[in-house]
Design an enzyme around this catalytic site. Structure first.
Site, mmCIF file in Angstrom:
data_model
loop_
_atom_site.group_PDB
_atom_site.id
_atom_site.type_symbol
_atom_site.label_atom_id
_atom_site.label_comp_id
_atom_site.label_asym_id
_atom_site.label_seq_id
_atom_site.Cartn_x
_atom_site.Cartn_y
_atom_site.Cartn_z
ATOM 1 N N ASP A 37 0.822 -1.219 0.000
ATOM 2 C CA ASP A 37 0.000 0.000 0.000
ATOM 3 C C ASP A 37 0.856 1.270 0.000
ATOM 4 O O ASP A 37 0.410 2.327 0.397
ATOM 5 C CB ASP A 37 -0.978 -0.008 1.185
ATOM 6 N N HIS A 242 20.956 2.958 -20.546
ATOM 7 C CA HIS A 242 20.053 3.295 -19.434
ATOM 8 C C HIS A 242 20.490 2.600 -18.144
ATOM 9 O O HIS A 242 19.667 2.086 -17.394
ATOM 10 C CB HIS A 242 18.607 2.940 -19.790
ATOM 11 N N ASP A 259 24.895 10.886 -16.166
ATOM 12 C CA ASP A 259 23.772 11.502 -16.880
ATOM 13 C C ASP A 259 22.716 11.782 -15.828
ATOM 14 O O ASP A 259 22.055 10.858 -15.341
ATOM 15 C CB ASP A 259 23.252 10.530 -17.954
ATOM 16 N N ASP A 271 18.895 18.073 -18.040
ATOM 17 C CA ASP A 271 19.333 16.758 -18.542
ATOM 18 C C ASP A 271 20.765 16.922 -19.056
ATOM 19 O O ASP A 271 20.975 17.424 -20.159
ATOM 20 C CB ASP A 271 18.383 16.307 -19.662
ATOM 21 N N HIS A 350 22.340 5.726 -30.604
ATOM 22 C CA HIS A 350 21.153 6.551 -30.308
ATOM 23 C C HIS A 350 21.202 7.840 -31.110
ATOM 24 O O HIS A 350 22.201 8.145 -31.765
ATOM 25 C CB HIS A 350 21.036 6.829 -28.800
ATOM 26 N N HIS A 354 16.916 15.361 -28.064
ATOM 27 C CA HIS A 354 15.450 15.337 -27.968
ATOM 28 C C HIS A 354 14.988 16.677 -27.428
ATOM 29 O O HIS A 354 15.775 17.435 -26.825
ATOM 30 C CB HIS A 354 14.999 14.195 -27.046
ATOM 31 N N HIS A 361 12.065 13.824 -22.113
ATOM 32 C CA HIS A 361 11.929 13.639 -23.564
ATOM 33 C C HIS A 361 10.637 14.355 -23.910
ATOM 34 O O HIS A 361 9.557 13.780 -23.878
ATOM 35 C CB HIS A 361 11.868 12.151 -23.929
ATOM 36 N N GLU A 384 23.518 15.534 -27.498
ATOM 37 C CA GLU A 384 24.165 14.524 -26.666
ATOM 38 C C GLU A 384 24.750 13.350 -27.448
ATOM 39 O O GLU A 384 24.325 12.210 -27.307
ATOM 40 C CB GLU A 384 23.182 13.996 -25.622
ATOM 41 N N TYR A 388 30.306 4.309 -27.525
ATOM 42 C CA TYR A 388 30.214 3.235 -26.532
ATOM 43 C C TYR A 388 30.919 2.014 -27.105
ATOM 44 O O TYR A 388 30.402 1.369 -28.025
ATOM 45 C CB TYR A 388 28.738 2.932 -26.235
ATOM 46 N N ARG A 412 29.559 10.050 -23.209
ATOM 47 C CA ARG A 412 28.497 10.891 -23.775
ATOM 48 C C ARG A 412 28.690 12.283 -23.183
ATOM 49 O O ARG A 412 29.105 12.423 -22.020
ATOM 50 C CB ARG A 412 27.106 10.341 -23.412
ATOM 51 N N GLU A 414 26.418 15.800 -22.934
ATOM 52 C CA GLU A 414 25.049 16.273 -23.187
ATOM 53 C C GLU A 414 24.811 17.645 -22.582
ATOM 54 O O GLU A 414 25.021 17.844 -21.386
ATOM 55 C CB GLU A 414 24.045 15.281 -22.568
#
Ligand code: GLY
Ligand code: MN
Ligand code: MN
Length: 440
Positions: A37, A242, A259, A271, A350, A354, A361, A384, A388, A412, A414
């Site tokens: 709950d 991710h 990130d 971001d 990628h 965005h 996003h 970004e 990799y 990366r 960004e």
């Protein structure tokens, strides 16, 4: 500068004008179960928030251009109730929805089924996003079905169900000066957190300890917290796009990719990604790849201007990356051909960015049919690019095998970039990224 109730009212007015004769039903978010709950912290639905500024669960907004002035903005909300409020906290209730949130009328949420048919009567269409709101959708469809049943005698019924998204999201895509201020604030806090993280990171610390430093700063600065699951990825973990486990130890000789960005109380987001050597010095291979990603990112930011598109930004970064990878011997062939064949995707899988706003996003089209959406002042996007290098994806046929010395490098960089009349404003410039700044 905050987003005032007058600004929410202007947004509703603009949306009402665009709706023509269609009545819009815009649901807010509900609480989501975490386990048993216990619930996740409440996160309002961005479309609903954009139009209302109302931050409680279970609410529904009606925008009714077919009704007379003073009956066009209706809120359904959880009513005030001492027993509920003693457990879950203050509610504005119907009175507060009218007095503080500008609703022409407000009703308890459990009266929606009964009242919706009357409010929709006379609308030429119904603007409602199907497939997203399982509790509200049957009520909208039932109200519409009843109108259609009665149309022969009633004389009229809404002719169709339309998606509110194209109108609303085109509006959200173009940020007002006040929204740009909020995004600057989210960018400031997020950039400061990255600077702090780089100061504390060292071999032996866990990724989670660095995450704590970042998120502590978000909260100290008054943000709600992270805008998305912070990615704190040492070494090869950075090649998992991710990665959010954040439970490994930082190793001497590895890079650390972070990130992370904050979400403000009014849901505007930062971001940012930065990547730096954990021990303060790049290895030769790390330096080569970092320099290449940085060049790609700077070239891509340099093309952000009215008239360009997210496509040209991506294409610019991709071109620099692929040419650089050929020079380094990680790809073989003519860059143009490699791009056409997608022969780089085992190293860069990628897109380059965005839209950014109330959603990380953010909403808004990137293409309209065949045509890329042209950038306009007030649009905000991330830039970004990354590289990799790991064994996770097969090397395409005809491409060189990857030598061990490159493996486990994930990079990366960004930034959040606002399109201006002159070109671009890098909202996150306070987070440093030069090679020199990444070393100590
Ligand atoms: N943090 C998610 C992204 O960069 O798109
Ligand atoms: Mn991003
Ligand atoms: Mn990001």
């Amino acid at each position: 500068m905050s987003i005032t109730s007058a600004i929410h009212a202007e947004r509703r007015q603009r949306f009402l004008e665009q709706l023509g004769g269609a009545a819009a039903v815009i649901p807010g978010a509900t609480l989501v179960s975490h386990h048993a709950d216990c619930e996740w912290p409440f996160r309002q639905a961005s479309d609903f928030w954009y139009l209302t500024g109302f931050d409680e669960p279970d609410a529904v907004a009606l925008l009714l251009p077919h009704r007379p002035e003073g009956e066009r903005y209706i809120l359904f909300v959880n009513p005030r109730q001492p027993t509920a409020e003693v457990w879950h906290g203050f509610r504005w209730g119907c009175e507060g929805a009218v007095e503080h949130f500008g609703a022409d009328r407000a009703h308890p949420r459990d009266e929606l089924a009964q009242r919706l048919p009357d409010y929709l009567k006379g609308a030429e269409g119904i603007a409602f996003r199907v497939g997203r709101h399982p509790a509200i959708e049957p009520l909208v469809l039932q109200a519409w079905a009843a109108q259609l049943d009665q149309a022969p005698r009633g004389g009229a019924a809404a002719l169709g169900l339309v998606a509110p998204c194209p109108l609303l999201h085109a509006q959200r895509l173009r940020k007002s000066p006040e929204e740009l201020e909020r995004l600057r604030e989210a960018a400031r806090i997020s950039a400061e957190a990255h600077e702090l993280a780089r100061q504390v990171a060292r071999p032996g610390l866990s990724e989670r300890q660095v995450q704590a430093v970042i998120e502590q700063h978000f909260m100290e600065q008054g943000a709600r917290g992270p805008a998305y699951g912070s990615i704190v990825a040492g070494g090869d973990n950075a090649c998992v796009l991710h990665y959010t486990a954040n439970n490994a130890r930082l190793q001497d000789g590895d890079l650390l990719l972070i990130d992370a960005g904050c979400s403000l109380q009014d849901y505007y987001n930062g971001d940012i990604t930065r990547t730096f050597p954990i021990n303060g010095r790049f290895s030769a291979e790390q330096r080569e790849l970092y320099t290449l990603v940085l060049r790609a990112q700077e070239a891509a930011i340099a093309v952000v201007a009215p008239g360009a598109s997210a496509e040209t930004v991506h294409g610019t970064a991709l071109r620099v990356l692929v040419e650089g990878l050929v020079e380094l011997g990680l790809l073989r062939g003519d860059p143009e051909g490699l791009i056409e064949q997608g022969a780089y995707r085992h190293l860069y899988m990628h897109r380059t960015g965005h839209w950014l706003g109330l959603d990380v996003h953010d909403v808004g089209a990137y293409r309209l049919g065949e045509r890329p959406v042209a950038l306009e002042p007030g649009m905000v996007l991330t830039v970004e690019p990354g590289l990799y290098v790991s064994d996770r994806l097969p090397v395409p046929e005809g491409q060189p095998a990857i030598a061990a010395r490159w493996k486990g490098i994930g990079i990366r960089i960004e930034d959040d970039v606002a399109v201006t009349a002159q070109g671009a404003e890098i909202l996150t410039a306070a987070a440093l990224k030069s090679v020199a700044a990444m070393e100590r």
